[in-house]
Design a protein around this motif. Sequence first.
Motif, short mmCIF file in Angstrom:
data_model
loop_
_atom_site.label_atom_id
_atom_site.label_comp_id
_atom_site.label_asym_id
_atom_site.label_seq_id
_atom_site.Cartn_x
_atom_site.Cartn_y
_atom_site.Cartn_z
N MET A 134 0.96 -1.46 -0.03
CA MET A 134 -0.02 0.09 -0.13
C MET A 134 0.75 1.43 -0.03
O MET A 134 0.52 2.24 -0.81
CB MET A 134 -1.04 0.17 1.12
N LEU A 138 1.13 4.01 -3.24
CA LEU A 138 0.81 5.40 -2.95
C LEU A 138 1.98 6.36 -3.26
O LEU A 138 1.79 7.43 -3.97
CB LEU A 138 0.03 5.61 -1.55
N HIS A 141 2.22 6.50 -6.98
CA HIS A 141 1.13 7.30 -7.49
C HIS A 141 1.69 8.83 -7.27
O HIS A 141 1.47 9.51 -8.20
CB HIS A 141 -0.01 7.09 -6.64
N ILE A 149 -5.24 12.58 -3.62
CA ILE A 149 -6.08 11.71 -2.82
C ILE A 149 -5.76 11.93 -1.42
O ILE A 149 -4.71 12.08 -1.17
CB ILE A 149 -6.20 10.05 -3.08
N ASN A 150 -6.83 11.96 -0.61
CA ASN A 150 -6.65 12.04 0.69
C ASN A 150 -6.02 10.88 1.19
O ASN A 150 -6.71 9.86 1.48
CB ASN A 150 -7.99 12.18 1.55
N VAL A 151 -4.72 10.80 1.66
CA VAL A 151 -4.27 9.42 1.88
C VAL A 151 -4.69 8.84 3.28
O VAL A 151 -5.08 7.57 3.52
CB VAL A 151 -2.73 9.68 1.97
N LYS A 153 -7.78 9.04 4.82
CA LYS A 153 -8.97 8.48 4.32
C LYS A 153 -8.90 7.04 3.52
O LYS A 153 -9.72 6.26 3.79
CB LYS A 153 -9.96 9.60 3.72
N TYR A 154 -8.12 7.30 2.66
CA TYR A 154 -7.72 6.02 1.80
C TYR A 154 -7.24 5.03 2.51
O TYR A 154 -7.79 3.87 2.39
CB TYR A 154 -6.54 6.35 0.64
N VAL A 155 -6.07 5.22 3.41
CA VAL A 155 -5.69 4.08 4.40
C VAL A 155 -6.92 3.53 5.36
O VAL A 155 -6.97 2.46 5.35
CB VAL A 155 -4.63 4.50 5.28
N ASN A 157 -10.17 3.62 4.69
CA ASN A 157 -11.13 2.81 3.94
C ASN A 157 -10.51 1.42 3.49
O ASN A 157 -11.29 0.39 3.03
CB ASN A 157 -11.54 3.75 2.79
N SER A 158 -8.98 1.70 3.51
CA SER A 158 -8.43 0.30 2.73
C SER A 158 -7.95 -0.82 3.68
O SER A 158 -7.86 -1.77 3.32
CB SER A 158 -7.37 0.66 2.20
#
Length: 159
Positions: A134, A138, A141, A149-151, A153-155, A157-158
């Motif tokens: 992950m 990121l 990317h 992307i809001n990292v 929040k991404y984390v 949600n992942s």
Amino acid sequence: MDMLNKIEQWIDKTNTDYKSQRVCCSQFKNEFADFYPLDFLNDAFYVVVNNIPKPDFAELHAMGLSDFIDMDAAGITYKNTYYVLPHMLDNLRVHFHELVHVAQWAELGSIAFMQRYMSEIQQVGYHNAPLELMAYELDAHFADAGKGINVPKYVANSL
């Protein structure tokens, strides 16, 4: 005392020992504006060290984590603080990568993060560990000038 508590005590002592040398990651607010909110960066820190601190306990070697402990790493994250080597200081990708781990620590909590991280390394090795994958995905990317992307929040949600 179990191993995870022993490691957490070591981490807390290490972070305390280096507290006066910490640099706030808010200095990256412009570079990482589309990826990390300022409040997240305000509570994340890094320390430049000549040697990456690692908990070198015999029990960890016995658990099959010698390769990770002995690995030459550019950086390592403990809770909201990460450690980088001097030659990596200006490498934004390394900072970005370690901040992904700060977000993982924050989302999972210390014990759960350590359990998962160690289990992943034991099962599939460092390079295939999902938490590392992950962070590498990121940071790649970001390095490829990908869309923000809001990292954190991404984390969240992942995981």
